[in-house]
Scaffold this motif. Structure first.
Motif, PDB file in Angstrom:
ATOM      1  N   LEU A  74       0.844  -1.220   0.065  1.00 14.70           N
ATOM      2  CA  LEU A  74       0.076   0.078  -0.047  1.00 14.70           C
ATOM      3  C   LEU A  74       0.748   1.145   0.036  1.00 14.70           C
ATOM      4  N   LEU A  75       1.988   1.084   0.863  1.00 17.11           N
ATOM      5  CA  LEU A  75       2.852   2.377   0.736  1.00 17.11           C
ATOM      6  C   LEU A  75       3.506   2.582  -0.848  1.00 17.11           C
ATOM      7  N   LEU A  76       4.088   1.316  -1.169  1.00 26.28           N
ATOM      8  CA  LEU A  76       4.589   1.697  -2.490  1.00 26.28           C
ATOM      9  C   LEU A  76       3.583   1.917  -3.531  1.00 26.28           C
ATOM     10  N   ASN A  77       2.364   1.694  -3.456  1.00 23.89           N
ATOM     11  CA  ASN A  77       1.163   1.683  -4.211  1.00 23.89           C
ATOM     12  C   ASN A  77       1.151   3.412  -4.463  1.00 23.89           C
ATOM     13  N   GLY A  78       1.218   4.173  -3.566  1.00 20.95           N
ATOM     14  CA  GLY A  78       1.254   5.747  -3.709  1.00 20.95           C
ATOM     15  C   GLY A  78      -0.066   6.522  -3.603  1.00 20.95           C
ATOM     16  N   THR A  79      -1.078   5.580  -3.167  1.00 19.79           N
ATOM     17  CA  THR A  79      -2.614   6.221  -3.202  1.00 19.79           C
ATOM     18  C   THR A  79      -2.741   6.807  -1.828  1.00 19.79           C
ATOM     19  N   ARG A  80      -2.593   8.055  -2.033  1.00 14.23           N
ATOM     20  CA  ARG A  80      -2.607   8.884  -0.530  1.00 14.23           C
ATOM     21  C   ARG A  80      -4.000   8.914   0.137  1.00 14.23           C
ATOM     22  N   GLY A  81      -5.038   8.796  -0.495  1.00 15.85           N
ATOM     23  CA  GLY A  81      -6.365   8.678   0.066  1.00 15.85           C
ATOM     24  C   GLY A  81      -6.465   7.341   0.977  1.00 15.85           C
ATOM     25  N   ALA A  82      -5.889   6.382   0.479  1.00 16.58           N
ATOM     26  CA  ALA A  82      -5.869   4.938   1.126  1.00 16.58           C
ATOM     27  C   ALA A  82      -4.767   5.158   2.557  1.00 16.58           C
ATOM     28  N   TRP A  83      -3.654   6.056   2.098  1.00 16.40           N
ATOM     29  CA  TRP A  83      -2.952   5.977   3.365  1.00 16.40           C
ATOM     30  C   TRP A  83      -3.633   6.828   4.439  1.00 16.40           C
ATOM     31  N   VAL A  84      -4.463   7.827   4.289  1.00 21.86           N
ATOM     32  CA  VAL A  84      -5.329   8.570   5.089  1.00 21.86           C
ATOM     33  C   VAL A  84      -6.194   7.623   5.802  1.00 21.86           C
ATOM     34  N   ALA A  85      -6.824   6.728   4.970  1.00 21.75           N
ATOM     35  CA  ALA A  85      -7.865   6.016   5.258  1.00 21.75           C
ATOM     36  C   ALA A  85      -7.445   4.901   6.426  1.00 21.75           C
ATOM     37  N   ILE A  86      -6.253   4.104   5.850  1.00 25.90           N
ATOM     38  CA  ILE A  86      -5.801   3.306   6.927  1.00 25.90           C
ATOM     39  C   ILE A  86      -5.603   3.682   8.635  1.00 25.90           C
ATOM     40  N   VAL A  87      -4.886   4.940   8.452  1.00 23.84           N
ATOM     41  CA  VAL A  87      -4.478   5.390   9.652  1.00 23.84           C
ATOM     42  C   VAL A  87      -5.794   5.771  10.390  1.00 23.84           C
ATOM     43  N   CYS A  88      -6.890   6.415   9.796  1.00 23.56           N
ATOM     44  CA  CYS A  88      -8.161   6.750  10.318  1.00 23.56           C
ATOM     45  C   CYS A  88      -8.737   5.569  10.872  1.00 23.56           C
ATOM     46  N   SER A  89      -8.912   4.340   9.904  1.00 20.60           N
ATOM     47  CA  SER A  89      -9.382   3.149  10.525  1.00 20.60           C
ATOM     48  C   SER A  89      -8.934   2.583  11.655  1.00 20.60           C
ATOM     49  N   LEU A  90      -7.484   2.551  11.878  1.00 14.30           N
ATOM     50  CA  LEU A  90      -6.789   2.012  12.988  1.00 14.30           C
ATOM     51  C   LEU A  90      -7.104   2.957  14.277  1.00 14.30           C
ATOM     52  N   VAL A  91      -7.152   4.300  13.920  1.00 15.15           N
ATOM     53  CA  VAL A  91      -7.495   5.055  15.203  1.00 15.15           C
ATOM     54  C   VAL A  91      -8.988   4.737  15.701  1.00 15.15           C
ATOM     55  N   ILE A  92     -10.031   4.497  14.648  1.00 18.53           N
ATOM     56  CA  ILE A  92     -11.159   4.074  15.222  1.00 18.53           C
ATOM     57  C   ILE A  92     -11.133   2.762  15.845  1.00 18.53           C
ATOM     58  N   MET A  93     -10.443   1.811  15.260  1.00 12.17           N
ATOM     59  CA  MET A  93     -10.300   0.569  16.271  1.00 12.17           C
ATOM     60  C   MET A  93      -9.824   0.840  17.714  1.00 12.17           C
ATOM     61  N   CYS A  94      -8.544   1.715  17.654  1.00 11.06           N
ATOM     62  CA  CYS A  94      -8.315   1.970  19.008  1.00 11.06           C
ATOM     63  C   CYS A  94      -9.303   2.393  19.862  1.00 11.06           C
ATOM     64  N   ILE A  95     -10.060   3.546  19.547  1.00 11.19           N
ATOM     65  CA  ILE A  95     -11.075   3.981  20.256  1.00 11.19           C
ATOM     66  C   ILE A  95     -12.128   3.032  20.710  1.00 11.19           C
ATOM     67  N   MET A  96     -12.672   2.188  19.614  1.00 13.58           N
ATOM     68  CA  MET A  96     -13.620   1.100  19.952  1.00 13.58           C
ATOM     69  C   MET A  96     -13.306   0.172  20.784  1.00 13.58           C
ATOM     70  N   THR A  97     -12.099  -0.388  20.794  1.00 17.41           N
ATOM     71  CA  THR A  97     -11.759  -1.505  21.533  1.00 17.41           C
ATOM     72  C   THR A  97     -10.814  -1.257  22.757  1.00 17.41           C
ATOM     73  N   ILE A  98     -10.411   0.009  23.124  1.00 13.64           N
ATOM     74  CA  ILE A  98      -9.725   0.263  24.231  1.00 13.64           C
ATOM     75  C   ILE A  98     -10.176  -0.125  25.532  1.00 13.64           C
ATOM     76  N   LYS A  99     -11.440  -0.102  25.646  1.00 12.04           N
ATOM     77  CA  LYS A  99     -11.960  -0.419  26.892  1.00 12.04           C
ATOM     78  C   LYS A  99     -12.420  -2.187  26.679  1.00 12.04           C
ATOM     79  N   ARG A 100     -12.760  -2.697  25.734  1.00 15.28           N
ATOM     80  CA  ARG A 100     -13.186  -3.905  25.642  1.00 15.28           C
ATOM     81  C   ARG A 100     -11.824  -4.975  25.479  1.00 15.28           C
ATOM     82  N   ASN A 101     -10.733  -4.443  24.631  1.00 19.25           N
ATOM     83  CA  ASN A 101      -9.715  -5.264  24.222  1.00 19.25           C
ATOM     84  C   ASN A 101      -8.490  -4.277  24.296  1.00 19.25           C
TER      85      ASN A 101
END
Length: 267
Positions: A142-169
């Motif tokens: 994905l980094l080599l692919n160079g699609t900037r929107g996907a880079w932003v999306a993967i970071v946002c997705s992982l941040v949301i995962m952190c927020i959603m699971t921080i209490k449960r797991n």
């Protein structure tokens, strides 16, 4: 084997029916109803694999096998993309032909594999290592692919995962945060990748960003001119070239709005 009871939520069914019906009505009033209905049929058939999963999958072992096959299906084009990069291709797209489509699938598979590897209780050690390995490879491609929107999306997705699971797991949240740190270190340690990241925030001098803003402005005008029935499926390119090309655009032959919200608005 442990059984599982997969069911489609009623809300999903209702939403899907409303969406397809609404788009079908707009197809009637589109510039070319035949093309619009063909496209609607093509989009509708994409849900068939999901329906087949609900119809035939009965055990957790089958679910793991399906995800393993999905992982292999993204692994093969990733190897080809690495070969394309070695041959000098700036933005490898694997077998997809379009690097943006490839990046979209990589993004989805990364999140799926990380979640399954962290939370699925029925994986063997080998299966878990395979999922982590392909997820890591997917991030690199994905980094080599160079699609900037996907880079932003993967970071946002992982941040949301952190927020959603921080209490449960806390383990999931911790590993998601670690992945963000690793991706960030890779981006900021490579001058080429760092330049790409910096270009995301260049709202005035970056030609690609300026082009996107102009396309979005055109898409918004299309929506304002046709707020009820839209332009129909596949109507963007025709109407864009005929009356919505704005001054300063570098690619008058662009075929989509590069934004899912605008894409749906103008339908």
């Amino acid at each position: 084997e442990r059984s599982c009871n997969l069911q489609i939520e009623q809300g999903m069914v209702t939403t899907g029916i409303i969406f397809i019906t609404t788009v079908g009505i707009t197809c009637i009033f589109s510039f070319d109803p035949l093309i619009s209905f063909k496209t609607l049929f093509k989009y509708s058939t994409r849900i068939i694999p999901l329906l087949m999963v609900f119809a035939f999958v009965r055990t957790r072992k089958q679910i793991v096998l399906l995800i393993l096959l999905m992982a292999v299906s993204i692994f093969v084009p990733e190897i080809y993309a690495l070969w394309q990069k070695k041959q000098g291709m700036i933005r490898p797209g694997g077998f997809y032909g379009n690097p943006i489509f490839f990046a979209g699938h990589l993004l989805q598979m990364i999140i799926l594999l990380v979640v399954v590897a962290l939370e699925h209780k029925d994986l063997t050690g080998l299966q878990r290592r395979i999922f982590w390995g392909i997820a890591a490879l997917s991030m690199g491609v994905l980094l080599l692919n160079g699609t900037r929107g996907a880079w932003v999306a993967i970071v946002c997705s992982l941040v949301i995962m952190c927020i959603m699971t921080i209490k449960r797991n806390k383990k999931v949240a911790l590993i998601s945060a670690l992945i963000i740190l690793v991706l960030g270190s890779l981006l900021f340690s490579n001058p080429v990748l760092l330049s790409k990241v910096s270009s995301i925030f260049d709202l005035h001098n970056n030609a690609s960003n300026n082009e996107r803003f102009l396309v979005w402005k055109s898409s918004w005008r299309m929506f304002l001119d046709h707020p009820i029935m839209g332009l129909g499926l596949e109507g963007f390119a025709y109407h864009f070239k005929s009356q919505y090309i704005l001054s300063g655009m570098l690619d008058p032959g662009i075929r989509n709005s590069h934004n899912n919200l605008f894409y749906l608005y103008k339908k």
